[in-house]
Write an enzyme that holds these catalytic residues in place. Structure first.
Site, PDB file in Angstrom:
ATOM      1  N   ALA A 103       0.825  -1.206   0.000  1.00  0.00           N
ATOM      2  CA  ALA A 103       0.000   0.000   0.000  1.00  0.00           C
ATOM      3  C   ALA A 103       0.864   1.262   0.000  1.00  0.00           C
ATOM      4  O   ALA A 103       1.913   1.310   0.641  1.00  0.00           O
ATOM      5  CB  ALA A 103      -0.900  -0.007   1.232  1.00  0.00           C
ATOM      6  N   PHE A 146       2.679  -1.552   4.151  1.00  0.00           N
ATOM      7  CA  PHE A 146       3.042  -0.412   3.310  1.00  0.00           C
ATOM      8  C   PHE A 146       4.254  -0.715   2.420  1.00  0.00           C
ATOM      9  O   PHE A 146       5.249  -1.290   2.875  1.00  0.00           O
ATOM     10  CB  PHE A 146       3.348   0.812   4.176  1.00  0.00           C
ATOM     11  CG  PHE A 146       2.125   1.360   4.862  1.00  0.00           C
ATOM     12  CD1 PHE A 146       1.139   2.020   4.139  1.00  0.00           C
ATOM     13  CD2 PHE A 146       1.964   1.210   6.230  1.00  0.00           C
ATOM     14  CE1 PHE A 146       0.004   2.513   4.775  1.00  0.00           C
ATOM     15  CE2 PHE A 146       0.834   1.707   6.866  1.00  0.00           C
ATOM     16  CZ  PHE A 146      -0.154   2.361   6.136  1.00  0.00           C
ATOM     17  N   CYS A 147       4.161  -0.260   1.190  1.00  0.00           N
ATOM     18  CA  CYS A 147       5.259  -0.418   0.220  1.00  0.00           C
ATOM     19  C   CYS A 147       6.576   0.107   0.786  1.00  0.00           C
ATOM     20  O   CYS A 147       7.617  -0.518   0.617  1.00  0.00           O
ATOM     21  CB  CYS A 147       4.890   0.341  -1.062  1.00  0.00           C
ATOM     22  SG  CYS A 147       6.255   0.629  -2.200  1.00  0.00           S
ATOM     23  N   PHE A 148       6.504   1.278   1.465  1.00  0.00           N
ATOM     24  CA  PHE A 148       7.750   1.906   1.900  1.00  0.00           C
ATOM     25  C   PHE A 148       8.335   1.265   3.163  1.00  0.00           C
ATOM     26  O   PHE A 148       9.399   1.667   3.630  1.00  0.00           O
ATOM     27  CB  PHE A 148       7.560   3.425   2.049  1.00  0.00           C
ATOM     28  CG  PHE A 148       7.487   4.114   0.706  1.00  0.00           C
ATOM     29  CD1 PHE A 148       8.650   4.402  -0.002  1.00  0.00           C
ATOM     30  CD2 PHE A 148       6.269   4.413   0.117  1.00  0.00           C
ATOM     31  CE1 PHE A 148       8.609   5.002  -1.252  1.00  0.00           C
ATOM     32  CE2 PHE A 148       6.203   5.007  -1.141  1.00  0.00           C
ATOM     33  CZ  PHE A 148       7.377   5.305  -1.830  1.00  0.00           C
ATOM     34  N   LYS A 199      13.664   3.922   2.026  1.00  0.00           N
ATOM     35  CA  LYS A 199      13.160   3.742   0.659  1.00  0.00           C
ATOM     36  C   LYS A 199      12.435   5.018   0.240  1.00  0.00           C
ATOM     37  O   LYS A 199      11.525   5.476   0.939  1.00  0.00           O
ATOM     38  CB  LYS A 199      12.214   2.552   0.628  1.00  0.00           C
ATOM     39  CG  LYS A 199      11.593   2.235  -0.721  1.00  0.00           C
ATOM     40  CD  LYS A 199      10.819   0.928  -0.593  1.00  0.00           C
ATOM     41  CE  LYS A 199      10.045   0.581  -1.839  1.00  0.00           C
ATOM     42  NZ  LYS A 199       9.340  -0.715  -1.677  1.00  0.00           N
TER      43      LYS A 199
END
Lengths: 128, 261
Positions: free
Chosen positions: B76, B140-142, B164
């Site tokens: 996300a 979360f993607c990050f 990131k």
């Protein structure tokens, strides 16, 4: 690997069985190119698909990809163990890593697929 | 072979996803790489293609924030203080093969472009000694790391993971590859801290001003074209007819799509 196995340009394989059904999976090249697989969604038994239609979806760390039906037909069996054991696809893509078995609607569909040498040539031509 | 680029005004999640799907068709029709640079209005969380809806609903840090599901994979992303892009290439394109090709190409060119703006970034690669956060267990993607992610150092960064600042994910269609990516410009203050990751402006000494974002992206697009040995064609106006996008957006706004898993 069975001699009669053939391949779609979209990297699925199809193998006619003595029962008349066609077993479908995805090639070792496709599995390796997708890298770490994390999720797979397969169709329900009884669904009718046309050659080239999406049969399911597979997600890797970086990508979601459709899996396409190499031949038209009815889904009569699904490898329900596979989504919970995706490592099987890397270990044995042409055996226990099969996805579905189809009752083919048109025997001519197999003739339109690539044989092993033609598929090998396709893989060699892919951008690296 | 040229690189076609559209700069679009901020839009809502369903319209952005619809436009990106149309972008993939555009890349196929033109037989070349097409990119769309855009923002989001309102602040929106985009879920990865197969993230569980139940996890999104349980994530208190994004309670009340608009949600859309991407067709691409990954984790996300909270959009609103990031720079989002979509890039589409035919599978016959030099970057249309293995997923890592397009991923690395766009991240490496962004790394080079950031360098020209004084930002030292690196493409993260997993080392045998580093246990990266597993691909699917962070929402979360990050918070995730995968090979090729763009990272910078800074306070609070684990030495081997960095912060990131850019991640991307793909949808591989029958004839094209659609890649979504997000460059985190600054923390998003519209969400709770657990969902608010530091961006360039928070990590770089002296900050990274908003006014520098467009020049950075312009430099990046030029670097992408340079890597391909091609020319940039900046298309005027918005990408695609607004009515067409809105019609296509209905699918991405539907409950069936948003909560498909």
């Amino acid at each position: 690997m069975a001699a009669a196995m053939k391949f779609a340009k979209s990297h699925e394989w199809a193998r006619p069985e003595e029962s008349g059904l066609v077993t479908v999976g995805i090639s070792a090249y496709a599995v390796e190119a997708l890298t770490d697989l994390v999720f797979m969604q397969l169709p329900e038994v009884g669904r009718h698909v046309k050659a080239g239609e999406s049969l399911g979806e597979i997600e890797s760390v970086k990508a979601v990809s459709d899996v396409y039906a190499p031949v038209s037909g009815e889904v009569v069996e699904v490898n329900t163990a596979l989504p919970g054991a995706l490592e099987t696809l890397g270990r044995d893509p042409y055996g226990s890593g099969w996805l579905v078995r189809l009752r083919p609607a048109d025997a001519a569909d197999m003739a339109a697929l690539l044989d092993q040498p033609a598929y090998d040539a396709l893989v060699k031509s892919q951008p690296h | 072979m040229t690189l076609h680029v559209w700069w679009d005004e901020p839009a809502d999640g369903p319209c952005n996803m619809a436009a990106d799907e149309l972008l993939a068709a555009e890349a196929f029709d033109r037989g070349t790489i097409c990119m769309r640079i855009y923002g989001w209005q309102p602040v929106t969380v985009s879920l990865g293609g197969f993230q569980r809806g139940v996890e999104a609903r349980a994530e208190q840090s994004i309670a009340g924030v608009a949600i859309v599901r991407r067709p691409s994979g990954g984790g996300a992303i909270v959009h609103g203080s990031d720079l989002t892009y979509a890039a589409a290439v035919p599978k016959t394109h030099p970057w249309g093969g293995r997923p890592q090709l397009l991923y690395d190409a766009l991240h490496e060119t962004m790394r080079q472009s950031l360098g020209a703006f004084g930002v030292e970034a690196a493409l993260w690669r997993p080392a045998e000694t580093v246990v990266a956060p597993a691909a699917g267990d962070r929402f979360f993607c990050f918070d995730r790391r995968s090979s090729g992610d763009l990272v910078v150092g800074g306070p609070g960064a684990a030495d081997d993971l960095g912060h990131k600042v850019m991640g991307s994910a793909q949808r591989r269609l029958a004839a094209t590859v659609l890649q979504h990516g997000s460059l985190l410009v600054r923390r998003n203050l519209d969400v709770a801290p657990a969902a608010s990751h530091p961006g360039l402006d928070d990590l770089i000494g002296g900050g990274f001003p908003a006014a520098a974002v467009r020049p950075l992206v312009t430099a990046w697009i030029a670097a992408v074209a340079g890597a391909l040995g091609t020319e940039v064609v900046e298309e005027s106006g918005r990408f695609q007819d607004e009515q067409l996008v809105r019609e296509k957006a209905r699918e991405f706004a539907s409950e069936r799509w948003t909560w498909r898993r």
